[in-house]
Design a protein around this motif. Structure first.
Motif, mmCIF file in Angstrom:
data_model
loop_
_atom_site.group_PDB
_atom_site.id
_atom_site.type_symbol
_atom_site.label_atom_id
_atom_site.label_comp_id
_atom_site.label_asym_id
_atom_site.label_seq_id
_atom_site.Cartn_x
_atom_site.Cartn_y
_atom_site.Cartn_z
ATOM 1 N N CYS A 1 0.808 -1.221 0.000
ATOM 2 C CA CYS A 1 0.000 0.000 0.000
ATOM 3 C C CYS A 1 0.845 1.277 0.000
ATOM 4 O O CYS A 1 0.318 2.372 -0.212
ATOM 5 C CB CYS A 1 -0.914 0.014 1.221
ATOM 6 S SG CYS A 1 -2.091 -1.353 1.267
ATOM 7 N N LEU B 1 -5.644 4.250 -3.034
ATOM 8 C CA LEU B 1 -5.951 3.237 -2.027
ATOM 9 C C LEU B 1 -7.426 2.845 -2.051
ATOM 10 O O LEU B 1 -7.773 1.702 -1.748
ATOM 11 C CB LEU B 1 -5.571 3.741 -0.628
ATOM 12 C CG LEU B 1 -4.073 3.857 -0.351
ATOM 13 C CD1 LEU B 1 -3.841 4.638 0.937
ATOM 14 C CD2 LEU B 1 -3.417 2.489 -0.278
ATOM 15 N N LEU C 1 -7.641 -1.509 -1.687
ATOM 16 C CA LEU C 1 -6.671 -1.555 -0.586
ATOM 17 C C LEU C 1 -7.245 -0.887 0.657
ATOM 18 O O LEU C 1 -7.036 -1.360 1.774
ATOM 19 C CB LEU C 1 -5.353 -0.920 -1.025
ATOM 20 C CG LEU C 1 -4.645 -1.693 -2.142
ATOM 21 C CD1 LEU C 1 -3.499 -0.864 -2.718
ATOM 22 C CD2 LEU C 1 -4.151 -3.039 -1.655
ATOM 23 N N ALA D 1 -3.891 -7.862 -2.503
ATOM 24 C CA ALA D 1 -3.164 -6.587 -2.566
ATOM 25 C C ALA D 1 -2.162 -6.581 -3.726
ATOM 26 O O ALA D 1 -1.981 -5.552 -4.379
ATOM 27 C CB ALA D 1 -2.456 -6.314 -1.236
ATOM 28 N N ARG E 1 -2.481 -3.701 -6.483
ATOM 29 C CA ARG E 1 -1.370 -2.774 -6.674
ATOM 30 C C ARG E 1 -0.868 -2.802 -8.113
ATOM 31 O O ARG E 1 -0.596 -1.756 -8.720
ATOM 32 C CB ARG E 1 -0.232 -3.097 -5.698
ATOM 33 C CG ARG E 1 0.956 -2.155 -5.780
ATOM 34 C CD ARG E 1 0.539 -0.719 -5.447
ATOM 35 N NE ARG E 1 1.576 0.242 -5.698
ATOM 36 C CZ ARG E 1 2.337 0.808 -4.755
ATOM 37 N NH1 ARG E 1 2.160 0.492 -3.484
ATOM 38 N NH2 ARG E 1 3.249 1.684 -5.082
#
Length: 188
Positions: free
Chosen positions: A53, A61, A73, A175, A179
């Motif tokens: 993150c 996010l 996230l 994640a 990302r």
């Protein structure tokens, strides 16, 4: 002996999964007792999530970057804060604290309702992780039990740590994908 009966040793790979460019995580030790193995592995997974993150804007996010999934996230950090509280404070320590980002009327609000600032969600998650660490450190052994709320039966600290490692491993995979979709960043 190898599978075909020879004494040849498998070669050591020269190429491993790429590391995160600014990785500051302390790897879990290769040796140690069970408690150290479990707690350092959990902390490594927590640090991995934070690393995935790092460096993103609040808007990034909160981006739901892998449609049709609604995951973000920001939602994951809210969820993980709630999970920390649920397993360590409520079930193991028996604290009478409210659930975070959950109600029976809206059970998915941790992911669905991204109200509030992502930075505030990270502050709550950090606080819950720190409280969890203190509860674990104060436990005499991994055999200490709390009450599993779904059954009313006992659940050990050992089992809770295993559950939490699995929880973080699963969500660290989410994640990773989020990302990469947000800014192309990848790494282990």
């Amino acid at each position: 002996m190898t599978e075909n009966g020879s004494d040849r040793i498998s070669p050591t790979p020269q190429h491993y999964a790429p590391r995160w460019s600014d990785d500051t995580r302390e790897p879990p030790p290769d040796t140690g007792d069970e408690r150290e193995a479990l707690t350092t592995s959990l902390d490594w997974h927590r640090a991995t999530f934070e690393l995935k993150c790092a460096g993103l804007t609040r808007e990034q996010l909160s981006e739901r970057a892998a449609p049709p999934s609604e995951l973000s996230l920001h939602g994951l950090v809210r969820h993980l804060a709630g999970v920390e509280r649920w397993w360590f404070r409520i079930q193991l320590a028996g604290e009478k604290v409210p659930l975070l980002y959950y109600s029976d009327e809206d059970p998915d609000q941790d992911f669905d309702t991204l109200t509030g600032d992502a930075g505030e969600a990270f502050a709550v998650w950090h606080e819950e992780c720190e409280r969890s660490r203190r509860i674990v450190a104060a436990a005499d052994s991994l055999d200490v039990t709390g009450t599993r709320r779904s059954t009313g039966g006992p659940i050990s600290l050992r089992r809770i740590l295993i559950n939490m490692i699995a929880e973080y491993a699963r969500h660290n995979g989410h994640a990773d994908l989020l990302r990469e979709r947000i800014d192309g960043t990848t790494g282990m």
